[in-house]
Motif scaffolding. Structure first.
Motif, mmCIF file in Angstrom:
data_model
loop_
_atom_site.group_PDB
_atom_site.id
_atom_site.type_symbol
_atom_site.label_atom_id
_atom_site.label_comp_id
_atom_site.label_asym_id
_atom_site.label_seq_id
_atom_site.Cartn_x
_atom_site.Cartn_y
_atom_site.Cartn_z
ATOM 1 N N UNK A 1 0.828 -1.200 0.000
ATOM 2 C CA UNK A 1 0.000 0.000 0.000
ATOM 3 C C UNK A 1 0.870 1.261 0.000
ATOM 4 N N UNK A 2 0.473 2.215 -0.841
ATOM 5 C CA UNK A 2 1.203 3.470 -0.968
ATOM 6 C C UNK A 2 0.203 4.617 -0.992
ATOM 7 N N UNK A 3 0.423 5.662 -0.165
ATOM 8 C CA UNK A 3 -0.519 6.775 -0.093
ATOM 9 C C UNK A 3 0.192 8.113 0.011
ATOM 10 N N UNK A 4 -0.368 9.114 -0.666
ATOM 11 C CA UNK A 4 0.073 10.492 -0.535
ATOM 12 C C UNK A 4 -1.117 11.378 -0.231
ATOM 13 N N UNK A 5 -0.896 12.462 0.527
ATOM 14 C CA UNK A 5 -1.998 13.329 0.881
ATOM 15 C C UNK A 5 -1.582 14.779 1.046
ATOM 16 N N UNK A 6 -2.558 15.662 0.953
ATOM 17 C CA UNK A 6 -2.344 17.092 1.170
ATOM 18 C C UNK A 6 -3.509 17.649 1.974
ATOM 19 N N UNK A 7 -3.200 18.480 2.979
ATOM 20 C CA UNK A 7 -4.219 19.149 3.764
ATOM 21 C C UNK A 7 -3.813 20.599 3.996
ATOM 22 N N UNK A 8 -4.816 21.469 4.050
ATOM 23 C CA UNK A 8 -4.564 22.875 4.356
ATOM 24 C C UNK A 8 -5.385 23.268 5.578
ATOM 25 N N UNK A 9 -4.720 23.886 6.549
ATOM 26 C CA UNK A 9 -5.413 24.334 7.748
ATOM 27 C C UNK A 9 -6.411 25.435 7.410
ATOM 28 N N UNK A 10 -7.537 25.440 8.118
ATOM 29 C CA UNK A 10 -8.574 26.444 7.910
ATOM 30 C C UNK A 10 -9.054 26.945 9.273
#
Length: 260
Positions: A221-230
């Protein structure tokens, strides 16, 4: 692939700092004829992650988290409660980790107190039908914080081959006042205070994941992610970076056995 996708419970992503490979991941391995005859079938494994040390951090941390997924589960007196189906409602355990934060980690943290590392444990529930899946989960923190964090998301599931699955979709994270106060508030009487972070939405983002069934028992399993604080998380004076990236890689091994 009527029974080829399993929910890999593990890794809840209530915040990028506690992002794991997949609170909602899949292992694309069909049950063999022998496994279909067992009362218990479980995929167990571990994933390693690279994430910000904590929400809004400029530095990253590497840490492991468990992967757990039941395909068949027998309860005495009730019978088989999990049949490996990929349609309908499901539940899963959820874990998270946040690194230690110190006032010396950056100028913006000079007016804050030290926050020890924190673990998070909880559960989630979702609904899957064909190529669509939606879920929601919640976890309670311990040691470093004692708040409640949550994540919700939807996914598009693409079965590239019988053993290769690609998943992508948006995410939204929220936290209660205890968590927000621990990581984003600043007390009165300090040069940058006071700042009182309120409960509410904390970040928005997306993930993309690939899972591959190497054999009848091993999944990769391979995962990438992006999140921006709000919201208050973005506005807090202690936040060093609003943009948070994550990367994880893991493997699972399938066990099957009879009992009772």
């Amino acid at each position: 692939m009527t029974a080829s996708l399993r929910i890999l419970a593990g890794l809840a992503l209530a915040s990028v700092s506690s992002h794991a490979l997949a609170e909602d991941s899949f292992t694309p391995i069909d049950l063999t004829e022998d496994q279909q005859g067992k009362r218990y079938v479980v995929d167990l494994g571990v994933a390693g992650f690279v994430n910000p040390r904590y929400d809004g951090a400029s530095r990253y941390i590497i840490y492991p988290l468990p992967l757990v997924a039941f395909s068949r589960f027998y309860v005495p007196g009730i019978g088989q409660t999990k049949e490996g189906a990929t349609q309908g409602f499901y539940v899963f355990p959820s874990f998270g980790f946040i690194g230690e934060r110190k006032p010396t980690d950056g100028r913006s943290l000079a007016d804050t107190r030290r926050v020890p590392w924190a673990g998070e444990i909880g559960a989630g529930a979702g609904f899957r039908r064909d190529w669509f899946r939606a879920f929601i989960e919640a976890r309670h923190g311990f040691h470093g914080h004692h708040g409640i964090v949550g994540r919700a998301g939807v996914d598009v599931i693409t079965e590239v081959t019988d053993r290769l699955v690609f998943v992508f979709g948006p995410r939204v994270d929220a936290a209660d006042s205890s968590y927000m106060n621990t990581y984003f508030s600043i007390p009165a009487g300090t040069p940058t205070g006071p700042f009182k972070a309120q409960a509410g939405f904390k970040s928005v983002g997306a993930i993309a994941r690939v899972s591959y069934g190497l054999t009848d028992t091993i999944g990769l399993h391979l995962q990438g992610g992006y999140d921006r604080l709000v919201g208050d998380a973005e506005d807090s004076p202690v936040t060093q970076n609003d943009n948070m990236w994550s990367f994880g890689v893991g493997a699972t091994y399938r066990f099957s056995w009879d009992m009772f």
